[in-house]
Enzyme design. Sequence first.
Site, PDB file in Angstrom:
ATOM      1  N   GLU A 441       0.825  -1.228   0.000  1.00 22.86           N
ATOM      2  CA  GLU A 441       0.000   0.000   0.000  1.00 22.86           C
ATOM      3  C   GLU A 441       0.844   1.256   0.000  1.00 22.86           C
ATOM      4  OE1 GLU A 441      -2.724   0.796  -0.948  1.00 22.86           O
ATOM      5  OE2 GLU A 441      -3.045  -1.342  -1.138  1.00 22.86           O
ATOM      6  N   GLY A 442       1.989   1.205  -0.687  1.00 27.05           N
ATOM      7  CA  GLY A 442       2.918   2.323  -0.647  1.00 27.05           C
ATOM      8  C   GLY A 442       3.790   2.138   0.575  1.00 27.05           C
TER       9      GLY A 442
END
Length: 594
Positions: A441-442
């Site tokens: 998610e980053g």
Amino acid sequence: MPKYQAPVRDIRFLLYDVLAIGSYSNLPGFAEAPQDVIDAILDSGSKFASEVLQPTNAVGDRQGCKRNPDGSVTTPEGFKEAYRQMSEDGWMGISADPEYGGQGLPRVVSMPFLEMCSSANMAFSMYPGLTRGAAEAIQTGGSDEQKRAYLPNMVSGKWAGTMNLTEPQCGTDLGLIRTRAVPQPDGTYRITGQKIWISGGEQDLSENIIQLVLARIEGAPEGIKGISLFIVPKFLVNTDGSLGARNSFQCGGLEEKMGIHGNATCVMNYEGATGYLVGEPHKGMRTMFVMMNEARLGVGMQGLAQAEVAYQNAADFARERLQGRSITGAKSPDKPADPIIVHPDVRRMLMDMKVFIEGARAFAYWTALQGDLLRVSPDQRVREKAEDRMSLLTPVIKGFLTERGFRAASDALQLHGGAGYTREQGIEQFVRDARIALIYEGTNGIQALDLVGRKLAANGGRAVFGFFSDLEELVSLNEGREDMKPFVVGVQTSAEKLKEATMWLMQNGMSNFDNAGASSHDYLQLFGLTALSLMWARMARAALDKSDSGDAFYADKLVTARYFFDRVLPDVTSHLAKVKTGAAPVMALNAEAF
Ligand SMILES: Cc1cc2nc3c(=O)[nH]c(=O)nc-3n(C[C@H](O)[C@H](O)[C@H](O)COP(=O)(O)OP(=O)(O)OC[C@H]3O[C@@H](n4cnc5c(N)ncnc54)[C@H](O)[C@@H]3O)c2cc1C
């Protein structure tokens, strides 16, 4: 074997005493959630988490997922039954739009259930978690026809959803996406390319899987501005809603990985698969960000949830394990040794975990409440403030809660000694599972850059100045109270450090972007600690207001709050010092010197 008991008492305190969600009962959704309804949700949710999900956690870790020769994937024993029960009991759509079969309850009311599931079985909870995010993206960016075709079955859990961004050459830098989309005369697209590390890309839990795929339409501009979003269902959906032909993509393999073994991490090969454009061509990132933001809050929650379950088991172990004698004299002279909970260093680990978990829970639930206000408040100023807070705090929730959550899980392992490192006790699984949350998610590095690079500057700094006002408001509301003094002083101190760091970044980050990059990690940590100081001060105030009740819960809360301010918050000073060194010490060496 580890155990899990949902922290319902702490959750009730947060919802009712700290966030006072009863005061929002005039708003849609909140009106349907009076205290007795919420209590019933907490009770049945905690039963589901500890009795149905938790027993599948260690099994899922040991068995993992299996890819069969035909490309299908078998999830671990017990997952199918748990998934079926979760859907049948209506948990999937607890906060979803009633128009599509959801119950429309506020997010802040569904947060406890998400936390409980993630503590009980993180790998499992990712299947419904991603489905919720995908449904949210379709609801935001999809056409009415797409919403009607996909949302009811996703909200019920009959169908699942995923996100397909990553490719072998493209992780953080989504501008490098190569998957192609070729327009067809009937308005559909043919999708061809390979996606990797797709969570739940294939599984045997749901009847259909709705892949949300980022791809580049032929002739699209280079880079991130040429990316479009597509719905690519495993089974095409006929006009009457029944399932049609199998789409042309397959799971080409499963990753072997450090943790979350019960979640299938798939290589997905798209070979001219039928896809349906969501929203406008080349504007796919806009809608995908709806899902990514949702997922970032969910991943932050994973950090907290793994810390909670690891902490519960560590606390039990500390009360039971007998080693050594207390340095101030034997506490259990009738036994061969004292329980290790008598040792200050063991207490230190437990207290560090406890203050992180309870502060992080308040932070995550308060942020979820902002999401609700953004959606349903009729007051434009309230919505604007809520949006500012959500947008500013999402990278902090993701980065801070996962980093500290992992650290807490690691402390829980440390507290167990060798029994933590070896498998039988089951603690090492929490550490392995928690570790991914810092990456997907980053990565947390990217969250920190998002915070200093985008979120601070947005709307002339409106959100960060708004957050400073939140801190100042806490101070002014409590300044006259002697019993609040240590907490007010703590909030004032952290606010000063955060302001100083923010000003330093505003002055030095723009003139040399490496200054911002080199400071971003410590700035995010400083931000997270400051947010927790605000939460702990609010919890202290709520506990003080109830202290006449004689309930030990409130007295314990105050002791815990003091620990946070005395022993954790002082870290803001070192983070500020590191922020202010800027790029020079980080960038000085040549690449060859490493
Ligand atoms: C178990 C698992 C499940 C996953 N699930 C999904 C999924 O469901 N869907 C999906 O699409 N993807 C998924 N991913 C992919 C995940 O989101 C990526 O791994 C993540 O975004 C990072 O990309 P990368 O691994 O290619 O690292 P890279 O982008 O190669 O980064 C490597 C390192 O460099 C740093 N870095 C990179 N660029 C910069 C920069 N500009 N500035 C500063 N630092 C930088 C990063 O922070 C990182 O530390 C999953 C991954 C795993 C391991």
